[in-house]
Design a protein around this motif. Structure first.
Motif, PDB file in Angstrom:
ATOM      1  N   VAL A 105      44.303 -23.094  49.524  1.00  6.57           N
ATOM      2  CA  VAL A 105      43.725 -24.136  48.682  1.00  6.57           C
ATOM      3  C   VAL A 105      42.330 -23.699  48.238  1.00  6.57           C
ATOM      4  O   VAL A 105      41.668 -22.904  48.901  1.00  6.57           O
ATOM      5  CB  VAL A 105      43.642 -25.493  49.417  1.00  6.57           C
ATOM      6  N   SER A 106      41.880 -24.240  47.107  1.00  9.88           N
ATOM      7  CA  SER A 106      40.563 -23.894  46.577  1.00  9.88           C
ATOM      8  C   SER A 106      40.003 -25.079  45.805  1.00  9.88           C
ATOM      9  O   SER A 106      40.559 -25.472  44.773  1.00  9.88           O
ATOM     10  CB  SER A 106      40.653 -22.666  45.654  1.00  9.88           C
ATOM     11  N   GLY A 107      38.891 -25.640  46.327  1.00  8.67           N
ATOM     12  CA  GLY A 107      38.242 -26.736  45.633  1.00  8.67           C
ATOM     13  C   GLY A 107      37.674 -26.301  44.301  1.00  8.67           C
ATOM     14  O   GLY A 107      37.696 -27.055  43.325  1.00  8.67           O
ATOM     15  N   ARG A 108      37.165 -25.077  44.225  1.00 12.57           N
ATOM     16  CA  ARG A 108      36.587 -24.575  42.971  1.00 12.57           C
ATOM     17  C   ARG A 108      37.647 -24.487  41.871  1.00 12.57           C
ATOM     18  O   ARG A 108      37.358 -24.682  40.693  1.00 12.57           O
ATOM     19  CB  ARG A 108      35.955 -23.199  43.184  1.00 12.57           C
ATOM     20  N   LYS A 109      38.877 -24.156  42.287  1.00 15.35           N
ATOM     21  CA  LYS A 109      39.962 -24.046  41.313  1.00 15.35           C
ATOM     22  C   LYS A 109      40.700 -25.367  41.116  1.00 15.35           C
ATOM     23  O   LYS A 109      41.607 -25.458  40.287  1.00 15.35           O
ATOM     24  CB  LYS A 109      40.956 -22.961  41.757  1.00 15.35           C
ATOM     25  N   GLY A 110      40.315 -26.393  41.930  1.00 13.68           N
ATOM     26  CA  GLY A 110      40.988 -27.682  41.830  1.00 13.68           C
ATOM     27  C   GLY A 110      42.376 -27.663  42.434  1.00 13.68           C
ATOM     28  O   GLY A 110      43.205 -28.545  42.176  1.00 13.68           O
ATOM     29  N   PHE A 111      42.659 -26.626  43.244  1.00 12.45           N
ATOM     30  CA  PHE A 111      43.990 -26.496  43.850  1.00 12.45           C
ATOM     31  C   PHE A 111      43.918 -26.918  45.311  1.00 12.45           C
ATOM     32  O   PHE A 111      43.128 -26.387  46.076  1.00 12.45           O
ATOM     33  CB  PHE A 111      44.479 -25.050  43.760  1.00 12.45           C
ATOM     34  N   GLY A 112      44.742 -27.871  45.687  1.00 12.84           N
ATOM     35  CA  GLY A 112      44.761 -28.310  47.077  1.00 12.84           C
ATOM     36  C   GLY A 112      45.277 -29.734  47.160  1.00 12.84           C
ATOM     37  O   GLY A 112      45.646 -30.339  46.152  1.00 12.84           O
ATOM     38  N   VAL A 113      45.286 -30.261  48.365  1.00  8.37           N
ATOM     39  CA  VAL A 113      45.743 -31.628  48.560  1.00  8.37           C
ATOM     40  C   VAL A 113      44.556 -32.459  49.026  1.00  8.37           C
ATOM     41  O   VAL A 113      43.917 -32.153  50.028  1.00  8.37           O
ATOM     42  CB  VAL A 113      46.919 -31.702  49.555  1.00  8.37           C
ATOM     43  N   LYS A 114      44.257 -33.491  48.273  1.00  5.07           N
ATOM     44  CA  LYS A 114      43.166 -34.381  48.652  1.00  5.07           C
ATOM     45  C   LYS A 114      43.543 -35.113  49.922  1.00  5.07           C
ATOM     46  O   LYS A 114      44.703 -35.471  50.140  1.00  5.07           O
ATOM     47  CB  LYS A 114      42.876 -35.364  47.520  1.00  5.07           C
ATOM     48  N   ALA A 115      42.540 -35.352  50.761  1.00  5.30           N
ATOM     49  CA  ALA A 115      42.796 -35.935  52.082  1.00  5.30           C
ATOM     50  C   ALA A 115      43.507 -37.274  51.981  1.00  5.30           C
ATOM     51  O   ALA A 115      44.480 -37.537  52.702  1.00  5.30           O
ATOM     52  CB  ALA A 115      41.475 -36.086  52.839  1.00  5.30           C
ATOM     53  N   ASP A 116      43.053 -38.144  51.093  1.00  4.50           N
ATOM     54  CA  ASP A 116      43.676 -39.469  50.993  1.00  4.50           C
ATOM     55  C   ASP A 116      45.096 -39.395  50.463  1.00  4.50           C
ATOM     56  O   ASP A 116      45.965 -40.170  50.888  1.00  4.50           O
ATOM     57  CB  ASP A 116      42.825 -40.382  50.112  1.00  4.50           C
ATOM     58  N   ASP A 117      45.353 -38.475  49.544  1.00  5.78           N
ATOM     59  CA  ASP A 117      46.730 -38.298  49.064  1.00  5.78           C
ATOM     60  C   ASP A 117      47.637 -37.848  50.201  1.00  5.78           C
ATOM     61  O   ASP A 117      48.786 -38.300  50.321  1.00  5.78           O
ATOM     62  CB  ASP A 117      46.764 -37.254  47.944  1.00  5.78           C
ATOM     63  N   LEU A 118      47.122 -36.972  51.036  1.00  6.73           N
ATOM     64  CA  LEU A 118      47.897 -36.491  52.178  1.00  6.73           C
ATOM     65  C   LEU A 118      48.172 -37.625  53.164  1.00  6.73           C
ATOM     66  O   LEU A 118      49.309 -37.809  53.630  1.00  6.73           O
ATOM     67  CB  LEU A 118      47.146 -35.359  52.876  1.00  6.73           C
ATOM     68  N   ILE A 119      47.144 -38.396  53.481  1.00 10.68           N
ATOM     69  CA  ILE A 119      47.320 -39.527  54.406  1.00 10.68           C
ATOM     70  C   ILE A 119      48.337 -40.510  53.841  1.00 10.68           C
ATOM     71  O   ILE A 119      49.231 -40.995  54.555  1.00 10.68           O
ATOM     72  CB  ILE A 119      45.974 -40.217  54.674  1.00 10.68           C
ATOM     73  N   ASP A 120      48.224 -40.808  52.543  1.00  9.83           N
ATOM     74  CA  ASP A 120      49.172 -41.734  51.904  1.00  9.83           C
ATOM     75  C   ASP A 120      50.602 -41.224  52.035  1.00  9.83           C
ATOM     76  O   ASP A 120      51.530 -41.997  52.337  1.00  9.83           O
ATOM     77  CB  ASP A 120      48.833 -41.904  50.422  1.00  9.83           C
ATOM     78  N   ARG A 121      50.794 -39.946  51.783  1.00  6.00           N
ATOM     79  CA  ARG A 121      52.141 -39.371  51.850  1.00  6.00           C
ATOM     80  C   ARG A 121      52.694 -39.398  53.275  1.00  6.00           C
ATOM     81  O   ARG A 121      53.882 -39.657  53.482  1.00  6.00           O
ATOM     82  CB  ARG A 121      52.135 -37.931  51.327  1.00  6.00           C
ATOM     83  N   MET A 122      51.840 -39.116  54.250  1.00  4.19           N
ATOM     84  CA  MET A 122      52.289 -39.137  55.642  1.00  4.19           C
ATOM     85  C   MET A 122      52.727 -40.545  56.045  1.00  4.19           C
ATOM     86  O   MET A 122      53.764 -40.735  56.693  1.00  4.19           O
ATOM     87  CB  MET A 122      51.165 -38.654  56.560  1.00  4.19           C
ATOM     88  N   ILE A 123      51.936 -41.527  55.673  1.00  5.96           N
ATOM     89  CA  ILE A 123      52.264 -42.909  56.024  1.00  5.96           C
ATOM     90  C   ILE A 123      53.514 -43.374  55.273  1.00  5.96           C
ATOM     91  O   ILE A 123      54.383 -44.049  55.843  1.00  5.96           O
ATOM     92  CB  ILE A 123      51.066 -43.835  55.735  1.00  5.96           C
ATOM     93  N   ALA A 124      53.626 -43.002  53.989  1.00  2.00           N
ATOM     94  CA  ALA A 124      54.796 -43.404  53.207  1.00  2.00           C
ATOM     95  C   ALA A 124      56.077 -42.801  53.775  1.00  2.00           C
ATOM     96  O   ALA A 124      57.119 -43.482  53.854  1.00  2.00           O
ATOM     97  CB  ALA A 124      54.614 -42.975  51.750  1.00  2.00           C
ATOM     98  N   ALA A 125      56.014 -41.530  54.177  1.00  2.00           N
ATOM     99  CA  ALA A 125      57.196 -40.892  54.760  1.00  2.00           C
ATOM    100  C   ALA A 125      57.571 -41.555  56.079  1.00  2.00           C
ATOM    101  O   ALA A 125      58.760 -41.778  56.367  1.00  2.00           O
ATOM    102  CB  ALA A 125      56.933 -39.404  54.972  1.00  2.00           C
ATOM    103  N   ALA A 126      56.576 -41.897  56.881  1.00  2.00           N
ATOM    104  CA  ALA A 126      56.841 -42.588  58.145  1.00  2.00           C
ATOM    105  C   ALA A 126      57.412 -43.980  57.882  1.00  2.00           C
ATOM    106  O   ALA A 126      58.305 -44.449  58.604  1.00  2.00           O
ATOM    107  CB  ALA A 126      55.556 -42.688  58.965  1.00  2.00           C
ATOM    108  N   ARG A 127      56.915 -44.646  56.823  1.00  2.00           N
ATOM    109  CA  ARG A 127      57.400 -45.998  56.503  1.00  2.00           C
ATOM    110  C   ARG A 127      58.883 -45.977  56.134  1.00  2.00           C
ATOM    111  O   ARG A 127      59.647 -46.879  56.529  1.00  2.00           O
ATOM    112  CB  ARG A 127      56.571 -46.579  55.355  1.00  2.00           C
TER     113      ARG A 127
END
Length: 680
Positions: free
Chosen positions: A474-496
């Motif tokens: 991942v690279s913040g300078r290139k804008g490539f990566g997973v934002k922390a909140d998006d990751l948390i949302d996805r983890m919770i949604a998958a668990a739900r």
């Protein structure tokens, strides 16, 4: 309990060695035998004594074995092999003491300062930042006093680099790329707020754009670099529109960072800001100390000409001989020409580097600077106030005191900062603070990438070559990566999705809470289970699996144990009280009872493992232990039919075994910041 017995045995042996042989050993190793039939403790002390006493190890072991008889909690001592002392514990005694929650104390006097997270406040947090924050939060929980251990007094700090290059870049983005002045920046931030858009997300995209803009036209590279440096100068100076824009954006992004971390149960006590390191003259004070001690000197020639530098740790350059030379016109100079490998603390432009400011900050941490911050409330948590630094007198002090004067410091900073962290320790040593340098621990860690599968799930288009890689960086300078909140949302949604399928009978609010606990637990465990220096390729599917070494697997074992008591109509605490009044020695010694005893033995080692994890500054040790406890309990659960057991004596012991397994598993998961849901 295991550690408590170990301490008793070690003290007894030390006493015997002095009394019988006139010998003292600095340490006495106690090992866990590979098989339960060998006992629960193995001591190689005879091998350590053999050369000193000029005797065979087995002969020494045979002399010591009968002298160890009679220690409370020890049933027998055998000599094995060439001289091992194998101790078998009194299983009945250990069970009763474990049921009463008797453990060795972990903790002591003194103030431990843990610094973690420390994200540049110029864009949204990403998955790599989460590894830092989760490592630091878990380590702080391991150290902290709580209902289970005396622990230490601790303070958790999140260093805010609000005057650094990354913040300067985002200011260049809003002022140059977007053409905003101070008033327009205020309007823009208000517009984002009113439209429920996130400032940290907007800055994520803008930061990638400005990084690309710097390199987009080679003919303008020098001009754009000068713009960046001029912006940095204005931010460091303060009291101008550029500095105000930087402060507004950095503070706004920081508030979003705190919200992100609070979703994971991560909280802070103090947010020291880099701006105060400069404006309250922390750096100038540290600079004067380092010049006076010959640690910092001015370079008048060579590639570092015009810079203030210090000798690089572990390097003895030919140019410097034994150190800097005499003072010339108020400036210390090298003795034999320039040291080309010296570490720059002040650039020729006059701006202070990260390392320079960090040295000043750590002198403050140890109470060695003779200065303190001014303090202001910043964010209210449910249990306490989080404070920040300010350069204006407020007359306020958290709990009547500041946050410095630490007895030990732990810094969670990624492995790419190994060199700067080493330089800070070198500066402390150079200033004469050897003891403080030794009490300075850098918890370094490798970065986090994504598996190709996860990157594609996030919408990134990969080439065949990228898809074949073990991880995608991942690279913040290139804008490539997973934002922390998006990751948390996805983890919770998958668990739900999983929780909804398994428990449609539960109320919506309860299913939502269960999904949050599982999703957050899965994320935290995945980032903790690997040793710090292991590169992680994050994968949604692997993290959320209910099988294998995962958070949900450990949580499921704790939920399964709780279900036993719900179905039996018995409180777990009552089962632990009941087992303390019976005699279970014979049952525990039987073939059937050995598997029960193995569960108690595993649970008894909780304080031993905690001490090991703290000493190694390695939460992965504790995560591995949580998994092993869960494994041990599941094996026990499948072997014994607790609810249908008809023998009351056996049933009492089995219920207590389930209770102690759950208690210790919940305890260890809590130190890892992982909760246990009501259902799985």
């Amino acid at each position: 309990m295991y550690r408590k017995l170990q301490q008793t045995i070690q003290a007894k042996i030390q006493s015997l060695l002095v009394e019988r042989y006139g010998v003292e050993l600095a340490t006495l190793v106690v090992e866990l035998p590979p098989k339960i039939e060998f006992g629960e403790m193995a001591l190689p002390v005879a091998f350590e004594l053999a050369k000193r006493l000029k005797k065979a190890p087995r002969m020494i072991a045979q002399e010591l074995a009968p002298l160890l008889a009679g220690i409370e909690g020890v049933a027998s001592v055998d000599v094995a092999g060439a001289g091992y002392l194998n101790l078998k514990l009194d299983r009945g005694d250990v069970v009763k003491r474990m049921a009463a929650d008797e453990h060795a104390a972990v903790g002591g006097a003194g103030f431990r300062l843990v610094e973690h997270t420390s994200i540049n406040p110029n864009k949204a947090a990403h998955v790599g930042h989460l590894r830092n924050a989760i490592l630091g939060d878990s380590f702080a929980r391991m150290l902290k006093r709580d209902e289970y251990k005396p622990g230490w007094e601790i303070g958790v700090q999140n260093y805010i680099d609000n005057t650094g290059v990354q913040v300067a870049d985002i200011v260049v983005g809003v002022t140059t790329l977007e053409g905003m002045d101070l008033d327009r920046v205020k309007e823009w931030m208000q517009e984002l707020f009113e439209s429920n858009q996130r400032l940290d997300y907007a800055c994520w995209d803008l930061y990638a754009r400005v990084s690309q803009w710097y390199d987009s036209d080679p003919a303008l590279a020098v001009e754009r670099k000068k713009l960046r440096i001029d912006t940095l100068h204005k931010i460091e100076e303060g009291n101008n529109d550029t500095a105000t824009i930087a402060d507004l954006i950095a503070t706004g992004v920081l508030r979003r960072h705190l919200e992100t971390m609070e979703r994971l149960g991560i909280e802070y006590d103090f947010l020291p800001r880099e701006s105060e390191i400069l404006h309250l003259d922390f750096w100038n004070t540290a600079r004067e100390l380092m010049i006076a001690k010959g640690v910092l000197y001015f370079e008048s020639e060579g590639k570092n000409k015009g810079c203030w530098v210090m000798r690089r740790a572990g390097v003895a350059p030919a140019g410097l001989g034994d150190g800097p030379g005499p003072e010339v016109n108020g400036e210390l100079t090298p003795s034999d020409g320039p040291d080309e490998d010296a570490k720059i603390l002040v650039r020729s432009s006059g701006t202070v580097t990260y390392v320079g400011k960090d040295i000043a900050y750590h002198l403050w941490k140890f109470g060695l600077l003779g200065k303190d911050f001014f303090y202001a409330p910043f964010h209210q948590y449910a249990s306490h106030m989080c404070w920040t630094s300010t350069d204006k007198p407020t007359g306020q002090l958290p709990d009547g005191k500041g946050f410095g004067h630490a007895d030990a410091i732990y810094n969670v900073i990624d492995s790419r900062q190994d060199d700067p962290q080493t330089q800070v320790k070198e500066a402390l040593r150079g200033l004469g603070y050897e003891a403080e340098s030794e009490r300075y621990t850098h918890l370094n860690y490798a970065f986090v990438g994504l598996t190709a599968r996860t990157a594609e799930e996030l919408g990134y288009t990969l080439t065949d070559e990228e898809r074949a890689k073990n991880f995608i960086e991942v690279s913040g300078r290139k804008g490539f990566g997973v934002k922390a909140d998006d990751l948390i949302d996805r983890m919770i949604a998958a668990a739900r999705t999983e929780v909804d399928a398994r428990h449609p009978e539960l109320e919506d609010a309860e299913r939502a809470e269960i999904a949050k606990t599982i999703g957050v637990g899965a994320l935290r465990f995945f980032l903790l289970r690997f040793t710090r220096t292991t590169l992680i390729a994050f994968d949604f599917k692997d993290a959320l699996s209910f099988d294998g070494e995962t958070g949900p697997y450990a949580q499921y074992a704790a939920v399964r144990a709780a279900n036993i008591f719900r179905k039996a109509g018995v409180e777990a605490e009552a089962a632990l009280v009941a087992v303390q009044s019976g005699d279970y020695a014979a049952l525990l010694a039987s073939e059937e009872g050995t598997s029960v005893w193995e569960m108690w033995l595993a649970a008894s080692r909780v304080s031993t493992v905690l001490e090991q994890a703290i000493a190694a500054a390695e939460p992965a040790i504790l995560a591995r232990y949580a998994f092993q406890l869960a494994q041990q309990f599941n094996n026990f659960y499948h072997r014994h039919h607790i609810l249908t057991e008809t023998d009351e004596t056996r049933k009492t012991l089995l219920l207590a075994t389930a209770a102690v397994a759950r208690r210790e598993l919940v305890r260890v998961l809590g130190w890892l910041g992982i909760g246990v849901p009501s259902a799985m």
